[in-house]
Enzyme design. Structure first.
Site, short mmCIF file in Angstrom:
data_model
loop_
_atom_site.label_atom_id
_atom_site.label_comp_id
_atom_site.label_asym_id
_atom_site.label_seq_id
_atom_site.Cartn_x
_atom_site.Cartn_y
_atom_site.Cartn_z
N LYS A 1 3.82 4.52 -3.51
CA LYS A 1 4.51 3.70 -4.51
C LYS A 1 5.24 4.59 -5.50
O LYS A 1 6.39 4.31 -5.86
CB LYS A 1 3.50 2.82 -5.26
CG LYS A 1 2.92 1.70 -4.43
CD LYS A 1 2.04 0.82 -5.28
CE LYS A 1 1.22 -0.14 -4.43
NZ LYS A 1 0.17 -0.81 -5.18
N HIS B 1 -3.29 -4.16 29.64
CA HIS B 1 -2.15 -3.76 30.46
C HIS B 1 -1.24 -2.80 29.71
O HIS B 1 -0.13 -2.51 30.15
CB HIS B 1 -1.37 -5.01 30.92
CG HIS B 1 -2.23 -5.92 31.74
ND1 HIS B 1 -2.16 -5.98 33.12
CD2 HIS B 1 -3.23 -6.78 31.39
CE1 HIS B 1 -3.05 -6.85 33.57
NE2 HIS B 1 -3.72 -7.34 32.53
N GLU C 1 -9.10 0.25 4.14
CA GLU C 1 -8.95 0.52 2.71
C GLU C 1 -10.31 0.79 2.06
O GLU C 1 -10.39 1.49 1.06
CB GLU C 1 -8.28 -0.68 2.04
CG GLU C 1 -7.17 -0.29 1.09
CD GLU C 1 -6.37 -1.49 0.60
OE1 GLU C 1 -5.15 -1.35 0.47
OE2 GLU C 1 -6.94 -2.56 0.32
O1 PA5 Z 1 -6.61 -4.86 -1.33
C1 PA5 Z 1 -5.78 -4.55 -2.16
O2 PA5 Z 1 -6.09 -4.23 -3.32
C2 PA5 Z 1 -4.30 -4.53 -1.82
O3 PA5 Z 1 -4.06 -4.77 -0.50
C3 PA5 Z 1 -3.61 -5.60 -2.62
O4 PA5 Z 1 -4.13 -6.85 -2.28
C4 PA5 Z 1 -2.10 -5.57 -2.38
O5 PA5 Z 1 -1.58 -4.31 -2.70
C5 PA5 Z 1 -1.42 -6.64 -3.23
O6 PA5 Z 1 -1.72 -6.45 -4.56
P1 PA5 Z 1 -1.42 -7.58 -5.62
O7 PA5 Z 1 -2.24 -8.76 -5.30
O8 PA5 Z 1 -1.77 -6.97 -6.94
O9 PA5 Z 1 0.06 -7.89 -5.52
#
Ligand code: PA5
Length: 442
Positions: free
Chosen positions: A419, A305, A284
């Site tokens: 989303k 394996h 990310e």
């Molecule tokens: O790193 C990030 O921003 C995402 O992985 C969020 O943690 C994830 O989408 C969950 O978001 P939230 O904590 O707002 O529910």
């Protein structure tokens, strides 16, 4: 303390080229520390090991003790950065079989990290009629997966204890001031913990996000923070002796030489979710602007394996980072047998850790011979302090790597696309036009 060995990178990129990255790393490191680079609103993790809310930390320990005393199970609801860190810590420091092995602390079930009815039903069945609590974690408070799960488990806990009883068993970890979950927690009177504004989900494991589930599982969170704090000091050095720099330099040099996939591997199965946490952290942070190393993971020796063939002889775009644990928790001696039908008597008297280590050494050489550079990250042992150090090591290397790559490591604009489509297909108000457009395409 965490150490790195990048000598198995030099057959692929000359040492002088790796060292030449020092000036870029220095600039990236200084940019992070000065807080003037892209995404600098999200640098709270950088000094978190020292600069955290001590009152809240004490409340976390108190809440964990209450959960341990009044609950046989804790449902931890969250996804992504609000999920992976806590699960990784519990599996690594306790066990992937924690629920079966640790009977003095509550079973921990992770929910809200998928939209599977089957997964929810199973958790409800496993809780059975036992006492339980909920820790719902969402920074935004509006993420679909945990919001759906929380609806279901909130109804369940209120049915069991009544609204008044349930409110003392629901702990919300969310934004300090805003969002649907914060509003609900205020209205209902839940105890709340904060996901700091300046810490993004994937960098939040050392905040209440990770610490409350860890503490409930009996993990010493003081020692975790102490480990991270010592790493913070140790890894502030601005030179190529800094293991963080070596790791960041090696992976960036290899990326520029065409090694676009990094496999994180460990010879301890308990590390599996640490690798999941690492994949989110790096994927990310770096995968944007049509750039970035693709983070993958393997469990060795199991995956030798299955994935071993590809690693040895497939597309030569791979690099491998192996986390070596010098002194694992358990050890078992292999005994001689009279019949020796399996021909393993030559190992009699040896312990499994010795065998595992020879496997690691042999694999490293084979993979290097096959064209896969090998970065070695060594930790002394699996305990809270070393875990805290490792977390900080990877976080800092990620920030420095991201700036060296030339991206903003602290945003994630790409995760919105799916989303929007999902909301449109579900008929969420406001998404009508997109819904009609998608319906035509499907
Ligand atoms: O790193 C990030 O921003 C995402 O992985 C969020 O943690 C994830 O989408 C969950 O978001 P939230 O904590 O707002 O529910």
């Amino acid at each position: 303390m965490i150490r790195t060995d990048i000598s198995n990178v030099y057959p692929f990129v000359d040492k002088s080229k790796v060292d030449a990255l020092a000036s870029e790393l220095k600039a990236a490191h200084e940019l992070l520390e000065a807080g003037t680079g892209a995404g600098s609103d999200f640098l709270g993790w950088l000094r978190l090991p020292e600069n955290y809310d001590k009152n809240e930390f004490a409340r976390i320990k108190k809440a964990a003790a209450k959960i341990q005393s009044d609950s046989k199970a804790l449902v931890v609801i969250g996804i992504g950065g609000s999920y992976l860190g806590a699960r990784a810590a519990i599996e690594f420091l306790k066990s992937p079989n924690y629920n079966m092995l640790h009977k003095n602390t509550p079973d921990i079930y992770f929910a809200g990290n998928n939209i599977s009815a089957n997964a929810v039903e199973e958790i409800i069945e496993m809780i059975g009629d036992r006492d339980f609590s909920i820790n719902v974690i969402s920074k935004s408070g509006t993420t679909t997966e945990p919001a759906i799960a929380f609806r279901i488990f909130k109804a369940l806990i209120e049915k069991k204890y009544g609204k008044a009883g349930a409110k003392g068993r629901i702990y919300a970890t969310t934004d300090a001031a805003k969002g649907a979950l914060k509003n609900l927690a205020t209205v209902e009177g839940y105890e709340t913990f904060v996901v700091p504004d300046n810490i993004g989900g994937r960098f939040s494991v050392l905040s209440a996000v990770g610490l409350l589930p860890m503490a409930a599982a009996g993990i010493d969170i003081d020692a975790v923070m102490a480990g991270a704090a010592s790493a913070m000091k140790e890894f502030s050095a601005k030179n190529m002796d800094n293991p963080v720099w070596q790791y960041a330099a090696a992976r960036n040099a290899l990326y520029r030489a065409g090694k676009t996939t990094e496999i994180l591997a460990c010879y301890e199965p308990a590390f599996r979710f640490m690798a999941e946490w690492w994949k989110q952290l790096y994927g990310e942070s770096e995968g944007k602007d049509a750039k970035g190393i693709f983070p993958a993971s393997c469990d060795f020796t199991a995956d030798l394996h299955s994935m071993g063939q590809y690693i040895q002889e497939g597309l030569r775009n791979l690099m491998e980072t192996v986390v070596k644990i010098e002194n694992p928790k358990g050890n078992v001696v292999i005994e001689a047998t009279e019949e020796n039908v399996d021909g393993l008597n030559f190992l009699a008297g040896r312990d499994m850790h010795f065998v595992n280590e020879q496997a690691r050494r042999g694999v490293a050489l084979a993979h290097v011979d096959g064209g896969v550079p090998n970065i070695l990250v060594t930790m002394d042992k699996v305990d809270e302090k070393n875990y805290g150090e490792l977390v900080y090591f990877f976080e800092l290397a990620c920030g420095i790597s991201g700036y060296t790559l030339g991206v903003n490591p602290f945003n994630q604009p790409g995760v919105e696309a799916y989303k929007k489509n999902m909301f449109a297909l579900l008929g969420k108000p406001g998404y009508e036009e997109l819904g009609a457009e998608l319906a035509k395409r499907l």
